[in-house]
Motif scaffolding. Sequence first.
Motif, PDB file in Angstrom:
ATOM      1  N   VAL A  35       0.935  -1.015  -0.217  1.00 11.25           N
ATOM      2  CA  VAL A  35       0.060  -0.191  -0.672  1.00 11.25           C
ATOM      3  C   VAL A  35       1.468   1.337  -0.092  1.00 11.25           C
ATOM      4  O   VAL A  35       0.397   2.373  -0.994  1.00 11.25           O
ATOM      5  CB  VAL A  35      -0.963   0.244   1.073  1.00 11.25           C
ATOM      6  N   LEU A  36       1.405   1.220   0.848  1.00  9.41           N
ATOM      7  CA  LEU A  36       2.650   2.449   1.292  1.00  9.41           C
ATOM      8  C   LEU A  36       3.441   2.734  -0.526  1.00  9.41           C
ATOM      9  O   LEU A  36       3.423   3.292  -0.926  1.00  9.41           O
ATOM     10  CB  LEU A  36       3.314   2.610   2.106  1.00  9.41           C
ATOM     11  N   PRO A  37       3.828   1.982  -1.497  1.00 11.78           N
ATOM     12  CA  PRO A  37       5.067   2.104  -2.064  1.00 11.78           C
ATOM     13  C   PRO A  37       4.221   2.708  -3.377  1.00 11.78           C
ATOM     14  O   PRO A  37       4.042   3.794  -3.925  1.00 11.78           O
ATOM     15  CB  PRO A  37       5.790   0.819  -3.077  1.00 11.78           C
ATOM     16  N   LEU A  38       2.576   2.517  -2.984  1.00 13.84           N
ATOM     17  CA  LEU A  38       1.379   2.296  -4.266  1.00 13.84           C
ATOM     18  C   LEU A  38       1.076   3.446  -4.597  1.00 13.84           C
ATOM     19  O   LEU A  38       0.953   4.359  -4.949  1.00 13.84           O
ATOM     20  CB  LEU A  38       1.104   0.730  -4.539  1.00 13.84           C
ATOM     21  N   THR A  39       1.420   4.215  -3.491  1.00 11.83           N
ATOM     22  CA  THR A  39       0.318   5.345  -2.431  1.00 11.83           C
ATOM     23  C   THR A  39       1.025   6.733  -3.218  1.00 11.83           C
ATOM     24  O   THR A  39       1.010   7.121  -3.840  1.00 11.83           O
ATOM     25  CB  THR A  39       0.382   5.617  -1.030  1.00 11.83           C
ATOM     26  N   PHE A  83      10.028  -1.973  -4.143  1.00  9.69           N
ATOM     27  CA  PHE A  83       8.778  -3.390  -4.401  1.00  9.69           C
ATOM     28  C   PHE A  83       8.606  -3.985  -5.915  1.00  9.69           C
ATOM     29  O   PHE A  83       7.405  -4.289  -5.800  1.00  9.69           O
ATOM     30  CB  PHE A  83       8.016  -1.756  -5.013  1.00  9.69           C
ATOM     31  N   ASP A  84       9.851  -4.685  -5.985  1.00  7.75           N
ATOM     32  CA  ASP A  84      10.229  -5.240  -7.186  1.00  7.75           C
ATOM     33  C   ASP A  84       9.242  -6.627  -6.516  1.00  7.75           C
ATOM     34  O   ASP A  84       8.641  -7.368  -7.616  1.00  7.75           O
ATOM     35  CB  ASP A  84      11.612  -5.148  -7.993  1.00  7.75           C
ATOM     36  N   THR A  85       9.963  -6.714  -6.016  1.00  6.13           N
ATOM     37  CA  THR A  85       9.487  -8.525  -5.050  1.00  6.13           C
ATOM     38  C   THR A  85       7.758  -8.364  -5.016  1.00  6.13           C
ATOM     39  O   THR A  85       7.717  -9.654  -5.503  1.00  6.13           O
ATOM     40  CB  THR A  85      10.068  -8.709  -3.635  1.00  6.13           C
ATOM     41  N   GLN A  86       7.388  -7.392  -4.564  1.00  6.82           N
ATOM     42  CA  GLN A  86       5.863  -7.054  -4.569  1.00  6.82           C
ATOM     43  C   GLN A  86       5.221  -7.255  -5.685  1.00  6.82           C
ATOM     44  O   GLN A  86       3.937  -7.906  -5.709  1.00  6.82           O
ATOM     45  CB  GLN A  86       5.126  -6.269  -3.665  1.00  6.82           C
ATOM     46  N   ILE A  87       5.917  -7.117  -6.553  1.00  2.00           N
ATOM     47  CA  ILE A  87       5.054  -7.146  -8.333  1.00  2.00           C
ATOM     48  C   ILE A  87       5.559  -8.921  -8.992  1.00  2.00           C
ATOM     49  O   ILE A  87       4.139  -8.690  -8.861  1.00  2.00           O
ATOM     50  CB  ILE A  87       5.741  -5.948  -9.403  1.00  2.00           C
ATOM     51  N   VAL A 108      -2.572  11.832   5.231  1.00  3.43           N
ATOM     52  CA  VAL A 108      -2.807  10.241   4.914  1.00  3.43           C
ATOM     53  C   VAL A 108      -1.425   9.303   4.787  1.00  3.43           C
ATOM     54  O   VAL A 108      -1.769   8.824   5.615  1.00  3.43           O
ATOM     55  CB  VAL A 108      -2.821  10.683   3.659  1.00  3.43           C
ATOM     56  N   PHE A 109       0.116   9.980   5.005  1.00  3.29           N
ATOM     57  CA  PHE A 109       1.603   8.818   5.466  1.00  3.29           C
ATOM     58  C   PHE A 109       0.612   9.116   6.689  1.00  3.29           C
ATOM     59  O   PHE A 109       0.854   7.551   6.775  1.00  3.29           O
ATOM     60  CB  PHE A 109       2.264   9.680   4.084  1.00  3.29           C
ATOM     61  N   THR A 131      10.243   5.048   5.687  1.00  2.00           N
ATOM     62  CA  THR A 131       9.793   6.557   5.889  1.00  2.00           C
ATOM     63  C   THR A 131      10.692   7.272   5.485  1.00  2.00           C
ATOM     64  O   THR A 131      10.492   8.177   4.868  1.00  2.00           O
ATOM     65  CB  THR A 131       9.503   6.369   7.042  1.00  2.00           C
ATOM     66  N   TYR A 132      11.890   6.892   4.847  1.00  5.42           N
ATOM     67  CA  TYR A 132      12.916   7.802   4.288  1.00  5.42           C
ATOM     68  C   TYR A 132      12.307   8.027   2.476  1.00  5.42           C
ATOM     69  O   TYR A 132      12.324   8.976   2.070  1.00  5.42           O
ATOM     70  CB  TYR A 132      14.327   6.878   3.877  1.00  5.42           C
ATOM     71  N   ALA A 133      11.726   6.421   2.498  1.00  2.00           N
ATOM     72  CA  ALA A 133      10.935   6.592   1.240  1.00  2.00           C
ATOM     73  C   ALA A 133       9.668   7.873   1.135  1.00  2.00           C
ATOM     74  O   ALA A 133      10.222   8.339  -0.393  1.00  2.00           O
ATOM     75  CB  ALA A 133      10.398   5.316   0.275  1.00  2.00           C
ATOM     76  N   ILE A 134       9.278   7.785   1.663  1.00  2.00           N
ATOM     77  CA  ILE A 134       7.728   9.230   1.899  1.00  2.00           C
ATOM     78  C   ILE A 134       8.411  10.308   2.148  1.00  2.00           C
ATOM     79  O   ILE A 134       8.340  11.319   1.007  1.00  2.00           O
ATOM     80  CB  ILE A 134       6.606   8.537   3.236  1.00  2.00           C
TER      81      ILE A 134
END
Length: 653
Positions: free
Chosen positions: A32-36, A121-125, A159-160, A247-250
């Motif tokens: 959910v977080l990377p897709l957001t 996220f590539d693993t989640q894809i 939201v995050f 959280t760094y990515a956000i």
Amino acid sequence: MSTKHQELANFIWSVADLLRGDYKQSEYGRVVLPLTVLRRLDCVLEPTKDAVLARHQQLKDAGVQNVDPVLRRAAGLSFYNTSEMSFRKLLGDQDHVALNLRAYIGGFSPGAVDVLDKYGFDTQISRLAEAGLLYQVVAKFADIDLHPDVVSNHQMGYVFEELIRRFSEISNETAGEHFTPREVIRLMVNLLLAPDEDDLVTPGIVRKIYDPACGTGGMLTEAQEHIQAHNPHATVEVYGQELNGETYAICRSDMMLKGGDPTKIAFGNSFNQDGHEGERFDYMLANPPFGVEWKKVEKFVKDEAARGHAGRFGAGLPRINDGSLLFLQHMISKMKRPEDGGSRLAIVFNGSPLFTGAAGSGESEIRRWILENDLLEGIVALPDQLFYNTGISTYFWILTNRKVPARRRKVVLLDGRDYWTKMRKSLGDKRKMLTDEHITELTKAYVNALAIADDPEHPQHAKVKVFKTTDFGYQRITVERPLRLRFEVTEETVALLAEAKAVLKYAERETLLATAKSLIGTSSATRAEFAMKLNGLGKLPAAVEKAVWEAFSVSDPEGEVQTDRKGSPLPDADLRDNENVPLDEDIHNYLKREVLPHVPDAWIDETKTKVGYEIPFTRHFYVYQPPRPLDVIDAEMKALEQEIQSLLSEVTR
């Protein structure tokens, strides 16, 4: 958080329903977080998408190699995407969603790709595709409009944070490690910047802000917006560092979306991977995790501490299980020199850094260094139950190296523990909140406290106290009393001698013990007299002789004072005591007034005297509440007894 923010978070959260069964609850955030973030980037880039693609094709046809700065200008942002794909187009080819999504992510500029890589996220894809969920999940996010015209950057931050809080709760993690309640941040920023309000409106000012444990970047955002609200033409550069990948990515994506420089948000541990080495800042603020050990970076930190003040940790090292004061020293090292304008910083601590550690300990030495260098401006006590992951009391420490002359060598304490209102619904451990009125009142109270420090004639405030920096210092003295002994041989003392380590190894042990038993009943009030009686034991090795005297010596308040070879009394370790003497008081006057009237033979071992510093905040604001009169308590007890009897009679009828 407003209803709109909540509704948006709820809608994004509903994607988790699709993951149920194929993902554990604790894993929902990985999707959910990377897709957001990805959908937010997609919405932001949408208006200039066609222009960027056209410009990219032109540059490609012309054989231009360094396309990055040109495409940034075309996008009007610090990032761009050169893929033909978008969330909408991904839905047009249901059989190749994974392939197209990877191509879309690969089309982002390097900084944005780095953000998405931190999610793994590539693993989640692959996992979503294998479960047959990828198309459904992408379709859900394609229905969300996250364009800045619809959802502001400020709202997106909420939201995050709401999503992180929910994911942390279901996975039993601490959301508070990632972000701080926004009303707490607002107060913190107010207290940090309030004394500089007049300077902030100067045309063309440039200010650099830093957070070494920035989480999702909420503190940096609030400080930036505060300054720009006072001066829209101010240039505010924000820097941060964060250890948690998500959280760094956000935070970094948030910086990109605001047009800032995302490279100023560093990844890694601030202690051993200082992402902004050599930089100095105008303002710093942080809410480092409470009570987190620094064992993983112990060698690095100790090696740097060994360099003294040439490194960041020259003041001292706290206990291994709490790195809070390391964060503070790290921030102090990044203060601008006073001749260059100086700096101000604010940090959130629990109560431990105020007083943990005796004189001479790492914590005490760090406090001592801060106060002796006149860096501490004030401490503000906050209500408990204010944070998401802990209900304990917390404090703002505010430091500066540019105090005005009237405020030098002074520290302000502000008790804000009564400024709160109860939340309608608890969020984790957070049951209380600060209203706008509380924030305004506390800000005014702090500014007023600084005025009191400047001018003792200024009207006083019940919640404010001003101290000298030396008021928090003390001398830890060791009070000794003479060793007084009598000497005797009994069955018990012979048994002690038999178990002594030196005697157990002694070849003539049995002969020694037999001779000792023959002396049972022998005693003396003086060492010299008793030594004569021990002549029958013969010449003994030093260790055995010491064991004999230890076994047959008995502590006695009326016994002979034992002395060393110079005739000075030997101290009795069992009677040794320690006293804390205020820093500005002579220790010998203290001994004469407080100790000698009770124990006239006491003295101070000055070789053991240490200077310590502590800030007993609660003690300074303690108000004695006398107990209620006994007759009132007695009347209440009788009333309760009658009530109990009445209730029992109803049950037994």
